[in-house]
Design a protein around this motif. Structure first.
Motif, PDB file in Angstrom:
ATOM      1  N   SER A 126       0.957  -1.371   0.039  1.00 54.01           N
ATOM      2  CA  SER A 126      -0.027   0.008   0.104  1.00 54.01           C
ATOM      3  C   SER A 126       0.986   1.187   0.122  1.00 54.01           C
ATOM      4  CB  SER A 126      -0.893   0.040   1.257  1.00 54.01           C
ATOM      5  OG  SER A 126      -1.789  -1.081   1.283  1.00 54.01           O
ATOM      6  N   ARG A 127       1.803   1.261   0.819  1.00 56.28           N
ATOM      7  CA  ARG A 127       2.794   2.409   0.743  1.00 56.28           C
ATOM      8  C   ARG A 127       3.700   2.701  -0.527  1.00 56.28           C
ATOM      9  NH1 ARG A 127       5.973   0.661   4.784  1.00 56.28           N
ATOM     10  NH2 ARG A 127       4.576   1.587   6.446  1.00 56.28           N
ATOM     11  N   TYR A 128       3.867   1.501  -1.087  1.00 62.05           N
ATOM     12  CA  TYR A 128       4.628   1.675  -2.683  1.00 62.05           C
ATOM     13  C   TYR A 128       3.503   2.209  -3.493  1.00 62.05           C
ATOM     14  CZ  TYR A 128       6.783   0.139  -6.687  1.00 62.05           C
ATOM     15  OH  TYR A 128       7.419  -0.054  -8.135  1.00 62.05           O
ATOM     16  N   GLU A 153      -8.074   7.097  -4.468  1.00 59.26           N
ATOM     17  CA  GLU A 153      -7.348   6.042  -4.258  1.00 59.26           C
ATOM     18  C   GLU A 153      -6.260   6.317  -3.075  1.00 59.26           C
ATOM     19  OE1 GLU A 153      -4.747   2.628  -6.592  1.00 59.26           O
ATOM     20  OE2 GLU A 153      -5.708   4.395  -7.692  1.00 59.26           O
ATOM     21  N   ILE A 154      -5.637   7.506  -3.205  1.00 57.50           N
ATOM     22  CA  ILE A 154      -4.509   7.960  -2.277  1.00 57.50           C
ATOM     23  C   ILE A 154      -5.258   7.887  -0.899  1.00 57.50           C
ATOM     24  CG2 ILE A 154      -3.281   9.717  -1.687  1.00 57.50           C
ATOM     25  CD1 ILE A 154      -2.627  10.190  -4.740  1.00 57.50           C
ATOM     26  N   GLU A 155      -6.209   8.398  -0.912  1.00 57.62           N
ATOM     27  CA  GLU A 155      -6.995   8.485   0.541  1.00 57.62           C
ATOM     28  C   GLU A 155      -7.252   7.134   1.311  1.00 57.62           C
ATOM     29  OE1 GLU A 155     -10.757  10.554   0.029  1.00 57.62           O
ATOM     30  OE2 GLU A 155      -9.515  12.514  -0.124  1.00 57.62           O
ATOM     31  N   MET A 156      -7.807   6.147   0.255  1.00 56.06           N
ATOM     32  CA  MET A 156      -7.825   4.873   0.867  1.00 56.06           C
ATOM     33  C   MET A 156      -6.583   4.088   1.176  1.00 56.06           C
ATOM     34  SD  MET A 156     -10.915   3.293  -1.574  1.00 56.06           S
ATOM     35  CE  MET A 156     -10.179   3.641  -3.113  1.00 56.06           C
ATOM     36  N   SER A 185      -3.863   5.753   2.142  1.00 58.69           N
ATOM     37  CA  SER A 185      -3.409   6.495   3.359  1.00 58.69           C
ATOM     38  C   SER A 185      -4.047   5.621   4.559  1.00 58.69           C
ATOM     39  CB  SER A 185      -3.860   7.764   3.348  1.00 58.69           C
ATOM     40  OG  SER A 185      -2.956   8.577   2.140  1.00 58.69           O
ATOM     41  N   MET A 186      -5.323   5.381   4.625  1.00 56.13           N
ATOM     42  CA  MET A 186      -6.091   4.545   5.694  1.00 56.13           C
ATOM     43  C   MET A 186      -5.456   3.085   5.796  1.00 56.13           C
ATOM     44  SD  MET A 186     -10.138   5.692   5.190  1.00 56.13           S
ATOM     45  CE  MET A 186     -10.392   4.760   6.504  1.00 56.13           C
ATOM     46  N   ALA A 187      -5.081   2.584   4.792  1.00 53.71           N
ATOM     47  CA  ALA A 187      -4.652   1.121   4.779  1.00 53.71           C
ATOM     48  C   ALA A 187      -3.135   1.261   5.231  1.00 53.71           C
ATOM     49  CB  ALA A 187      -4.462   0.559   3.124  1.00 53.71           C
ATOM     50  N   VAL A 188      -2.322   2.352   4.922  1.00 53.62           N
ATOM     51  CA  VAL A 188      -1.081   2.392   5.466  1.00 53.62           C
ATOM     52  C   VAL A 188      -0.914   2.673   6.958  1.00 53.62           C
ATOM     53  CG1 VAL A 188       1.264   3.991   5.354  1.00 53.62           C
ATOM     54  CG2 VAL A 188      -0.064   3.206   3.396  1.00 53.62           C
ATOM     55  N   MET A 189      -2.080   3.424   7.450  1.00 53.63           N
ATOM     56  CA  MET A 189      -2.012   3.821   8.746  1.00 53.63           C
ATOM     57  C   MET A 189      -2.353   2.773   9.648  1.00 53.63           C
ATOM     58  SD  MET A 189      -4.560   6.564  10.575  1.00 53.63           S
ATOM     59  CE  MET A 189      -6.211   5.564  10.125  1.00 53.63           C
ATOM     60  N   PHE A 190      -3.487   1.822   9.118  1.00 52.47           N
ATOM     61  CA  PHE A 190      -3.693   0.489   9.761  1.00 52.47           C
ATOM     62  C   PHE A 190      -2.638  -0.453   9.710  1.00 52.47           C
ATOM     63  CE2 PHE A 190      -8.437   1.360   8.299  1.00 52.47           C
ATOM     64  CZ  PHE A 190      -8.655   2.189   9.349  1.00 52.47           C
ATOM     65  N   GLU A 191      -1.844  -0.547   8.940  1.00 49.88           N
ATOM     66  CA  GLU A 191      -0.803  -1.527   8.721  1.00 49.88           C
ATOM     67  C   GLU A 191       0.294  -0.978   9.756  1.00 49.88           C
ATOM     68  OE1 GLU A 191       0.467  -1.766   4.806  1.00 49.88           O
ATOM     69  OE2 GLU A 191      -1.285  -3.015   4.136  1.00 49.88           O
ATOM     70  N   ARG A 192       0.421   0.274   9.790  1.00 51.15           N
ATOM     71  CA  ARG A 192       1.360   1.010  10.772  1.00 51.15           C
ATOM     72  C   ARG A 192       1.056   0.392  12.312  1.00 51.15           C
ATOM     73  NH1 ARG A 192       3.014   6.613   8.486  1.00 51.15           N
ATOM     74  NH2 ARG A 192       4.377   5.864   6.783  1.00 51.15           N
ATOM     75  N   ASN A 193      -0.196   0.664  12.462  1.00 46.23           N
ATOM     76  CA  ASN A 193      -0.542   0.512  13.847  1.00 46.23           C
ATOM     77  C   ASN A 193      -0.576  -1.270  14.250  1.00 46.23           C
ATOM     78  OD1 ASN A 193      -1.182   3.160  14.143  1.00 46.23           O
ATOM     79  ND2 ASN A 193      -3.589   2.888  13.368  1.00 46.23           N
TER      80      ASN A 193
END
Length: 392
Positions: free
Chosen positions: A83-85, A223-226, A228-236
């Motif tokens: 997701s980050r990539y 798509e970037i908003e979604m 960003s949420m996926a990256v935040m969840f994966e970091r948590n």
């Protein structure tokens, strides 16, 4: 392709943007210095000052951005977080698309009229609205978030914008086709008309790229908003796993560990892994060992209801056979009932008074019935009717 002229190289790369985006991106990156170094044009020039054979080179950023978006993720360049990539690729591509659109605005391409189209004047206004929405989304001020909500388009407005962009793109494509036909009909010595038609065709291609770039920006923001949420969840999740001691390093990271302290940390992570218990039972009938995990895995895709054991044709044949057997048994019972010995009045009722055997058998039945009536006259069983108090 390395020794081709920049314009010829671009024409080779345009179809590769959708067919082989990875190869197209590698070649288009070599053309970017022409724009970065102001080799093609300077900021104080207009579109009329640009040479005809260099107009399409102004869209290098657009084609490179679309190639990066369409290119599949490479294992070598892919980060540990997909997701980050993907988010990094979109942000980089959007920066190129904005650079392309700003360049088109400075050169006045937005102001070029598209033949047989009345919505060309709305294109620049839509681009400015897109820029305002992006500025509000990047701002952390509460007032800007409120303005962003106020500027959000409704479903009807978004549908109308898509229809408008589609009509603009189709009008530009049709105009390019008409100019291509005219170019093919030009004589060899008419260089002025050839240059004029080629220039107009190139500008119309730039307008097509503008419309497609704006569509990509509008879709890419969501798509970037979604992502960003996926990256935040994966970091948590990674943070929680790191504190719980359940996260495991990759094999490449394990190979890169050299110091003894880091190796001890990796061993501690393995030690903290929870123990897995395997339960083994024995089938009381067959005596085979049953592993609970294998038993559960075998039941994963098995339905909870009983499956059919025969087809509909087989079931219909069985029911048909049973119905025939029931009919034959019923006929046999009715035939046996007719031949059964009974009183003569029943024979008369059934119309069998001419059957000698049945009449002889009925004589015995009638005699037995008369004897029973003589031994048990009517009312002989009511012996207690006159006894006791009638009031109770």
């Amino acid at each position: 392709m390395e020794n081709l002229h920049p314009n010829a190289l671009l024409m080779k790369c345009i179809p590769l943007v959708s067919q082989d985006p990875g190869t197209a991106a590698s070649y288009l990156q070599r053309l970017q210095p022409l724009l970065r170094n102001n080799t093609l044009y300077s900021e104080n020039e207009t579109l009329e000052d640009a040479p005809t054979n260099s107009i399409l080179l102004l869209a290098v950023d657009y084609y490179l951005a679309m190639a990066l978006i369409n290119a599949p993720q490479d294992n070598k360049s892919r980060s540990s977080n997909e997701s980050r990539y993907r988010k990094e690729i979109l942000e980089r591509s959007h920066a190129m698309l904005h650079a392309f659109l700003r360049r088109m605005e400075l050169l006045g391409v937005f102001e070029v009229e598209i033949p047989n189209s009345a919505d060309g004047s709305m294109l620049l206004k839509a681009y400015h609205h897109l820029l305002e929405m992006e500025d509000y989304s990047h701002s952390e001020e509460p007032e800007d978030h409120l303005r962003r909500k106020q500027h959000l388009m409704t479903a009807g407005e978004m549908r109308n914008a898509k229809i408008r962009n589609y009509k603009l793109k189709r009008s530009a494509e049709k105009a390019v086709e008409d100019l291509s036909k005219r170019i093919s009909e030009i004589e060899d010595d008419d260089d002025d008309r050839l240059d004029d038609y080629t220039r107009r065709s190139s500008v119309l291609v730039l307008l097509q790229n503008i419309v497609q770039a704006m569509d990509q920006l509008a879709a890419g923001y969501k798509e970037i908003e979604m992502l960003s949420m996926a990256v935040m969840f994966e970091r948590n999740r990674e943070e929680i796993e790191r504190h719980q001691g359940t996260s495991h390093p990759d094999k490449k990271d394990m190979c890169a560990v050299s110091s003894s302290s880091e190796k001890r940390q990796l061993s501690d992570v393995k030690i903290n892994k929870p123990m897995e218990v395997t339960r083994v039972t024995q089938d009381p009938l067959s005596g085979k060992l049953i592993f609970n995990r294998e038993h559960l895995q075998s039941q994963v895709f098995k339905p909870s209801w009983n499956q059919p054991t025969m087809s509909l044709e087989e079931l219909a044949e069985i029911e048909r056979t049973q119905a025939i057997e029931r009919g034959e048994k019923q006929k046999q019972l009715e035939a046996d009932e007719k031949l059964k010995a009974r009183r003569y009045e029943f024979l008369v009722r059934d119309g069998l008074e001419d059957d000698v055997d049945l009449v002889d058998a009925s004589a015995k039945v009638d005699q037995a019935w008369d004897d029973f009536k003589d031994e048990n006259p009517r009312g002989s069983g009511n012996k207690m009717g006159e006894r006791g108090d009638r009031n109770f």
